[in-house]
Scaffold this motif. Structure first.
Motif, mmCIF file in Angstrom:
data_model
loop_
_atom_site.group_PDB
_atom_site.id
_atom_site.type_symbol
_atom_site.label_atom_id
_atom_site.label_comp_id
_atom_site.label_asym_id
_atom_site.label_seq_id
_atom_site.Cartn_x
_atom_site.Cartn_y
_atom_site.Cartn_z
ATOM 1 N N VAL A 50 -63.952 29.034 118.079
ATOM 2 C CA VAL A 50 -63.542 29.358 116.718
ATOM 3 C C VAL A 50 -62.933 30.760 116.728
ATOM 4 C CG1 VAL A 50 -64.322 29.689 114.346
ATOM 5 C CG2 VAL A 50 -65.387 27.935 115.780
ATOM 6 N N VAL A 51 -61.693 30.851 116.294
ATOM 7 C CA VAL A 51 -61.002 32.133 116.232
ATOM 8 C C VAL A 51 -61.058 32.627 114.798
ATOM 9 C CG1 VAL A 51 -58.805 33.318 116.596
ATOM 10 C CG2 VAL A 51 -59.476 31.478 118.118
ATOM 11 N N GLN A 52 -61.421 33.886 114.627
ATOM 12 C CA GLN A 52 -61.546 34.450 113.289
ATOM 13 C C GLN A 52 -60.196 34.471 112.598
ATOM 14 O OE1 GLN A 52 -63.309 38.295 113.201
ATOM 15 N NE2 GLN A 52 -63.106 38.507 110.999
ATOM 16 N N ASN A 53 -60.184 34.114 111.316
ATOM 17 C CA ASN A 53 -58.963 34.129 110.518
ATOM 18 C C ASN A 53 -59.038 35.290 109.540
ATOM 19 O OD1 ASN A 53 -56.691 33.594 109.075
ATOM 20 N ND2 ASN A 53 -57.424 31.720 108.146
ATOM 21 N N TRP A 54 -58.047 36.155 109.591
ATOM 22 C CA TRP A 54 -58.000 37.318 108.717
ATOM 23 C C TRP A 54 -57.059 37.114 107.536
ATOM 24 C CZ3 TRP A 54 -57.059 40.291 113.731
ATOM 25 C CH2 TRP A 54 -58.267 40.529 114.373
ATOM 26 N N GLY A 55 -56.636 35.916 107.302
ATOM 27 C CA GLY A 55 -55.793 35.599 106.148
ATOM 28 C C GLY A 55 -54.482 36.352 106.142
ATOM 29 N N PRO A 56 -54.252 37.190 105.105
ATOM 30 C CA PRO A 56 -52.965 37.885 104.976
ATOM 31 C C PRO A 56 -52.625 38.770 106.178
ATOM 32 C CG PRO A 56 -54.288 38.180 103.000
ATOM 33 C CD PRO A 56 -55.142 37.472 103.994
ATOM 34 N N VAL A 57 -53.635 39.340 106.807
ATOM 35 C CA VAL A 57 -53.372 40.185 107.976
ATOM 36 C C VAL A 57 -52.781 39.338 109.104
ATOM 37 C CG1 VAL A 57 -54.388 41.743 109.673
ATOM 38 C CG2 VAL A 57 -55.228 41.760 107.335
ATOM 39 N N ASP A 58 -53.365 38.163 109.330
ATOM 40 C CA ASP A 58 -52.825 37.252 110.339
ATOM 41 C C ASP A 58 -51.406 36.814 110.000
ATOM 42 O OD1 ASP A 58 -54.917 37.205 112.094
ATOM 43 O OD2 ASP A 58 -55.818 35.386 111.275
ATOM 44 N N TYR A 59 -51.191 36.477 108.741
ATOM 45 C CA TYR A 59 -49.863 36.023 108.336
ATOM 46 C C TYR A 59 -48.816 37.090 108.628
ATOM 47 C CZ TYR A 59 -52.692 32.858 105.428
ATOM 48 O OH TYR A 59 -53.610 31.956 104.965
ATOM 49 N N TRP A 60 -49.153 38.331 108.280
ATOM 50 C CA TRP A 60 -48.171 39.401 108.453
ATOM 51 C C TRP A 60 -48.006 39.784 109.926
ATOM 52 C CZ3 TRP A 60 -44.001 40.702 106.556
ATOM 53 C CH2 TRP A 60 -43.414 41.925 106.812
ATOM 54 N N LEU A 61 -49.097 39.825 110.682
ATOM 55 C CA LEU A 61 -48.977 40.139 112.108
ATOM 56 C C LEU A 61 -48.151 39.080 112.829
ATOM 57 C CD1 LEU A 61 -52.535 41.423 113.075
ATOM 58 C CD2 LEU A 61 -50.439 42.756 112.883
ATOM 59 N N ASP A 62 -48.278 37.829 112.398
ATOM 60 C CA ASP A 62 -47.536 36.754 113.045
ATOM 61 C C ASP A 62 -46.053 36.761 112.701
ATOM 62 O OD1 ASP A 62 -49.808 35.866 114.273
ATOM 63 O OD2 ASP A 62 -50.149 34.193 112.891
ATOM 64 N N THR A 63 -45.683 37.054 111.459
ATOM 65 C CA THR A 63 -44.282 36.913 111.051
ATOM 66 C C THR A 63 -43.578 38.220 110.729
ATOM 67 O OG1 THR A 63 -44.945 36.582 108.766
ATOM 68 C CG2 THR A 63 -44.642 34.618 110.112
ATOM 69 N N GLY A 64 -44.292 39.322 110.667
ATOM 70 C CA GLY A 64 -43.702 40.576 110.223
ATOM 71 C C GLY A 64 -42.628 41.143 111.127
ATOM 72 N N LEU A 65 -42.746 40.914 112.409
ATOM 73 C CA LEU A 65 -41.774 41.494 113.342
ATOM 74 C C LEU A 65 -40.617 40.561 113.693
ATOM 75 C CD1 LEU A 65 -44.026 43.507 115.812
ATOM 76 C CD2 LEU A 65 -42.499 44.367 114.055
ATOM 77 N N LEU A 66 -40.515 39.447 113.010
ATOM 78 C CA LEU A 66 -39.417 38.515 113.297
ATOM 79 C C LEU A 66 -38.059 39.179 113.093
ATOM 80 C CD1 LEU A 66 -38.410 35.665 113.950
ATOM 81 C CD2 LEU A 66 -38.592 35.154 111.510
ATOM 82 N N VAL A 67 -37.887 39.891 111.985
ATOM 83 C CA VAL A 67 -36.618 40.567 111.706
ATOM 84 C C VAL A 67 -36.323 41.601 112.790
ATOM 85 C CG1 VAL A 67 -35.434 42.099 110.084
ATOM 86 C CG2 VAL A 67 -36.784 40.189 109.239
ATOM 87 N N PHE A 68 -37.326 42.360 113.173
ATOM 88 C CA PHE A 68 -37.135 43.372 114.210
ATOM 89 C C PHE A 68 -36.636 42.752 115.509
ATOM 90 C CE2 PHE A 68 -39.055 45.205 118.035
ATOM 91 C CZ PHE A 68 -38.344 46.397 118.101
ATOM 92 N N PHE A 69 -37.289 41.688 115.964
ATOM 93 C CA PHE A 69 -36.907 41.099 117.239
ATOM 94 C C PHE A 69 -35.501 40.503 117.198
ATOM 95 C CE2 PHE A 69 -41.529 41.047 118.172
ATOM 96 C CZ PHE A 69 -41.474 41.709 119.386
ATOM 97 N N VAL A 70 -35.150 39.831 116.112
ATOM 98 C CA VAL A 70 -33.818 39.227 116.027
ATOM 99 C C VAL A 70 -32.741 40.309 115.984
ATOM 100 C CG1 VAL A 70 -32.293 37.832 114.584
ATOM 101 C CG2 VAL A 70 -34.630 37.075 115.005
ATOM 102 N N ILE A 71 -32.902 41.312 115.139
ATOM 103 C CA ILE A 71 -31.905 42.387 115.040
ATOM 104 C C ILE A 71 -31.844 43.184 116.338
ATOM 105 C CG2 ILE A 71 -31.264 44.483 113.801
ATOM 106 C CD1 ILE A 71 -30.796 41.904 112.261
ATOM 107 N N ALA A 72 -32.978 43.435 116.968
ATOM 108 C CA ALA A 72 -32.986 44.173 118.233
ATOM 109 C C ALA A 72 -32.283 43.368 119.324
ATOM 110 C CB ALA A 72 -34.407 44.510 118.653
ATOM 111 N N GLY A 73 -32.485 42.058 119.362
ATOM 112 C CA GLY A 73 -31.799 41.220 120.346
ATOM 113 C C GLY A 73 -30.298 41.243 120.152
ATOM 114 N N ILE A 74 -29.863 41.152 118.905
ATOM 115 C CA ILE A 74 -28.425 41.226 118.621
ATOM 116 C C ILE A 74 -27.883 42.598 118.989
ATOM 117 C CG2 ILE A 74 -26.717 41.205 116.754
ATOM 118 C CD1 ILE A 74 -28.474 39.061 115.387
ATOM 119 N N TYR A 75 -28.622 43.647 118.658
ATOM 120 C CA TYR A 75 -28.174 45.005 118.953
ATOM 121 C C TYR A 75 -28.083 45.245 120.463
ATOM 122 C CZ TYR A 75 -27.938 50.068 119.074
ATOM 123 O OH TYR A 75 -27.547 51.349 119.325
#
Length: 143
Positions: A50-75
């Motif tokens: 059983v892995v602990q679920n932190w709710g909003p923290v998990d959601y943001w840690l999982d998806t928050g850096l998507l923009v960074f990675f895509v823009i950094a890859g293009i750059y």
């Protein structure tokens, strides 16, 4: 002229895909960290972890850096072909993605601490709005 436009579009798409690849590697790394340090075995059912679920923290840690990675890859793939204003815009977006990501983590932590049940969509939308506001502040200061 068509060949140069095709090559430019190809590099943009390839950079975005490279960024997505690094994003998925980041998510896999994050999941492994959570599994190793923040999980426990269920005593009633063997082979169940059983892995602990932190709710909003998990959601943001999982998806928050998507923009960074895509823009950094293009750059990364297009930095030598970009004009100075385009480079400045891309760097401002990369900086705002990192700063917005880091500034929104305490907000999601407060949601979790106070047991506020915030949905995935609202959490992610709020974080991306935070990134957008920081980006607009960066753009306003440059003008």
């Amino acid at each position: 002229m068509q060949a140069k436009q095709f090559q430019a579009k190809f590099l943009i798409v390839t950079g975005g895909l490279l960024g997505l690849l690094f994003y998925y590697l980041y998510v896999i790394f994050l999941m492994n960290i959570k599994e190793h340090f923040f999980s426990k075995a269920d005593a009633t059912i063997s082979n169940l972890v059983v892995v602990q679920n932190w709710g909003p923290v998990d959601y943001w840690l999982d998806t928050g850096l998507l923009v960074f990675f895509v823009i950094a890859g293009i750059y990364i793939l297009n930095s030598d072909k970009l004009t100075v204003p385009e480079k400045n815009r891309a760097i401002a977006l990369i900086k705002s993605a990192i700063i917005g990501f880091l500034l929104y983590i305490p907000i999601t932590a407060m949601f979790y601490i106070y047991n506020l049940d915030i949905s995935y969509r609202i959490t992610v939308a709020g974080g991306y709005i935070c990134i957008l506001v920081i980006y607009l502040i960066f753009r306003r200061k440059r003008v």
